[in-house]
Scaffold this active site. Sequence first.
Site, PDB file in Angstrom:
ATOM      1  N   ASP A  34      -9.671  -7.057  -1.455  1.00 49.55           N
ATOM      2  CA  ASP A  34      -8.807  -6.436  -0.454  1.00 49.55           C
ATOM      3  C   ASP A  34      -9.676  -5.847   0.659  1.00 49.55           C
ATOM      4  O   ASP A  34     -10.450  -4.918   0.420  1.00 49.55           O
ATOM      5  CB  ASP A  34      -7.964  -5.331  -1.113  1.00 49.55           C
ATOM      6  CG  ASP A  34      -7.005  -4.669  -0.133  1.00 49.55           C
ATOM      7  OD1 ASP A  34      -6.933  -5.094   1.033  1.00 49.55           O
ATOM      8  OD2 ASP A  34      -6.327  -3.708  -0.555  1.00 49.55           O
TER       9      ASP A  34
ATOM     10  N   ASP B 118       0.832  -1.204   0.000  1.00 47.49           N
ATOM     11  CA  ASP B 118       0.000   0.000   0.000  1.00 47.49           C
ATOM     12  C   ASP B 118       0.862   1.247   0.000  1.00 47.49           C
ATOM     13  O   ASP B 118       1.746   1.396   0.863  1.00 47.49           O
ATOM     14  CB  ASP B 118      -0.908   0.014   1.232  1.00 47.49           C
ATOM     15  CG  ASP B 118      -1.959  -1.085   1.198  1.00 47.49           C
ATOM     16  OD1 ASP B 118      -2.750  -1.105   0.251  1.00 47.49           O
ATOM     17  OD2 ASP B 118      -1.972  -1.918   2.128  1.00 47.49           O
TER      18      ASP B 118
END
Length: 238
Positions: free
Chosen positions: A177, A36
């Site tokens: 996710d 991320d």
Amino acid sequence: MKHKIELSPSLMTMNLDKFKEEIEFLNDNVNSYHIDIMDGHFVPNITLSPWFIEQVRKVSDVPLSAHLMVTDASFWVEKLIDIKCEFICMPAEVINGVAFRLIDEIHDAGLKAGVVLNPETPISAIQSYIDLIDKITIMTVDPGYAGQRFLKNCLNKVSKLRKLREENGYTYELEIDGSTNIKHWKLMSDVNPDIYVIGRSGLFGLTENIESSWGQMVEEYEKSTGYKFNNGIYVKNN
């Protein structure tokens, strides 16, 4: 019935004090790593960076997938192309007007282009370039923080995107996710994603060490879904 899936641990949620130990174990067990990248604007947090990707590369040859949560996608795509990040996944909400150019730049560099759909973002937002995408990540939580509320309705996007892929011959992979853990394995498995991003609640926070955490995760998945893990292929139990 055989169904191949991929597991992509979210390195933002790993135990950084055990970084080397966990990476060395996971290198032999996973298909990719999920990284991320947040800029503090698209979402409030600031996490990881292309520099972090370069550090991971020193201890792993597992493919890396960058999940951009940024307002200036062009800037970050350029940085990730420079370091040859295998997957570059862009937020659909900010690439309107530059999507085709960025996708072409990623492909011209021999890399794969992905797009991320946040919970409120409809599939129609990516319809004009969906045929060019290598991966679509469906968020099942609000972006930017670990441990947020699971949003069940987002799973409908996976089913719809799978149907679109089958009907039109698209080649994108489907990735889920958010809150990927024992509470939601069955719901997620029912919509048949290709890739699961797994974080703290589903892997890194289960036990005190990564090997036993991995074993518990596999056991929880198998019990929840009725699939048996065997070298990356999940076989439905009779």
